[in-house]
Motif scaffolding. Structure first.
Motif, short mmCIF file in Angstrom:
data_model
loop_
_atom_site.label_atom_id
_atom_site.label_comp_id
_atom_site.label_asym_id
_atom_site.label_seq_id
_atom_site.Cartn_x
_atom_site.Cartn_y
_atom_site.Cartn_z
N ASP A 26 0.81 -1.22 0.00
CA ASP A 26 0.00 0.00 0.00
C ASP A 26 0.85 1.26 0.00
N ASP A 28 1.50 3.25 -2.35
CA ASP A 28 0.87 4.35 -3.09
C ASP A 28 -0.19 5.05 -2.25
N LYS A 29 -0.89 4.28 -1.39
CA LYS A 29 -1.90 4.89 -0.52
C LYS A 29 -1.23 5.70 0.59
N ILE A 32 -0.13 9.24 -0.32
CA ILE A 32 -1.10 10.34 -0.25
C ILE A 32 -0.99 11.07 1.08
N ARG A 83 -7.58 4.04 -8.15
CA ARG A 83 -6.14 4.09 -7.90
C ARG A 83 -5.48 5.11 -8.82
N ARG A 86 -6.71 8.71 -7.93
CA ARG A 86 -6.07 9.17 -6.69
C ARG A 86 -4.62 9.55 -6.93
N GLY A 369 -0.65 1.75 -9.26
CA GLY A 369 -0.39 2.94 -8.47
C GLY A 369 1.09 3.23 -8.27
#
Length: 394
Positions: A26, A28-29, A32, A83, A86, A369
């Motif tokens: 995760d 890429d998450k 953010i 994805r 975002r 992502g």
């Protein structure tokens, strides 16, 4: 001390990009969250002047804003990967508020070495220590190899512009780690893209009369050494490719590459009636319709691809001609802007763009992502950077 701390917070997404981002599923998450922190600190420290300056100086930013707007439209109109949407929103806002001078040559060299070690460690841990199949890695093999390829080409660019022994050693070490990670991941398309990218940069230097025989010799021996070390894995992948090609020549398309060919052949029928803006997530229903009409095989239908293993075709089907044109601009504009410049940053951009453009023929690097964010952030930042001390480089 306070300024250094604030700058470190602003650089947080870049620091993450070359470290944990390359190691966790995760990443890429998490990126953010890093971007939000960076934006807030940047505005507090620099005010809105940094946004105004970036809008004025970074012409690539305008394209990102256009593509992000189109992705948001597609997301609400007929479905678009959350994805991807975002990633574009986060990266565009980050580039809008990022003071590009913070990412200098010295810092990038250190980060590249860290990134190469991270890529190698990831592949070694999951493939050698845990013996997990490449398709089950937290970051699956192809996007992971794309990340390693980006690190490899930046390290290679740094090597060609090194001017002391320590820089040579750091750069060549990063090249070795990242290339080894690519070979261990057994991703044919990405490896070919890296080779062609290296060849392009060699030609670029040769055309500028900066061709270095010593450089060619060192790189050649590096590839030979890595190849000999991993010869069994390379030979196994070669045999698999040879068998697939033999099966395809006999008409058997139930192979990895054979299924790709079948997917690509459906393009004219898939885009029918959706030429301009594509069908978004509706491509799944169209896929079922083609199967019911007998236009695609049961094997391909049961495969039910999340994408079409070709970025250009995938973008055309899902986002139409507009989406495809925007993708081509995303590739061509930074490449054209960097071609006539000769420094670490412009060479890195050229190499990165070529890797993605070639990999996109058999995969979808802008769909995942991790590689998408890597491309957007690095290309956006490195394309407009000017090297002020070019005479110091050999």
């Amino acid at each position: 001390m306070k300024t250094k701390f604030l700058n470190a917070l602003i650089l947080l997404p870049i620091l993450w990009l070359f470290s944990g981002f390359l190691l966790v599923k995760d990443g890429d998450k998490i990126m953010i969250s890093m971007i939000v922190i960076s934006i807030v600190v940047s505005i507090v420290k620099n005010g809105t002047s940094i946004i105004k300056r970036n809008i004025k100086d970074n012409k690539f930013l305008f394209l990102l804003i256009v593509i992000t707007s189109y992705n948001i439209f597609s997301y609400y109109y007929h479905g678009q990967s959350s994805r991807e949407t975002r990633a574009f929103i986060g990266c565009t806002l980050f580039i809008l508020c990022f003071p590009k001078e913070l990412l200098n040559d010295s810092l990038l060299r250190k980060l590249t070495l860290i990134g190469s070690i991270s890529c190698f460690s990831f592949v070694y841990y999951y493939s050698i220590m845990l013996h997990i199949d490449r398709g089950s890695w937290p970051i699956i093999a192809i996007p992971q190899a794309t990340l390693s390829a980006v690190i490899a080409i930046i390290a290679f660019s740094q090597f060609t512009y090194s001017y002391n022994r320590s820089q040579y050693i750091v750069a060549i070490t990063a090249v070795v780690f990242s290339i080894t990670a690519i070979l261990m991941s057994e991703t044919r398309g990405v490896f070919i893209a890296v080779i062609l990218s290296f060849v392009f940069l060699f030609a670029k230097h040769f055309s500028q009369k900066k061709f270095n025989t010593k450089l060619v010799t060192i790189i050649f021996f590096i590839f030979i050494s890595i190849g000999l070390t991993l010869k069994s894995d390379i030979y196994q992948r070669y045999e698999q490719t040879r068998i697939e090609m033999s099966d395809i020549s006999r008409g058997d398309l139930n192979t990895s590459f054979g299924l790709r060919l079948l997917m690509w052949q459906t393009t004219p029928d898939m885009i029918k009636g959706h030429y301009l803006i594509g069908s978004g997530d509706g491509y799944i229903n169209r896929f079922d319709e083609l199967y019911n009409e007998g236009l695609i095989s049961k094997t391909l239908h049961d495969f039910r691809p999340a994408h079409f293993h070709n970025q250009y075709i995938d973008k055309l089907i899902k986002n139409g001609i507009i989406g495809l044109v925007l993708l081509l601009l995303l590739i061509l504009i930074p490449l054209i802007a960097s071609l006539k410049k000769n420094n670490i940053f412009s060479d890195s951009v050229c190499g990165i763009v070529i890797i993605y453009a070639i990999s996109a023929l058999t995969d979808v690097p802008f769909y995942y992502g991790h590689p998408l964010m890597m491309y957007l952030i690095l290309v956006s930042i490195l394309t407009p950077i000017k090297v002020y001390n070019e005479k110091a480089y050999c």
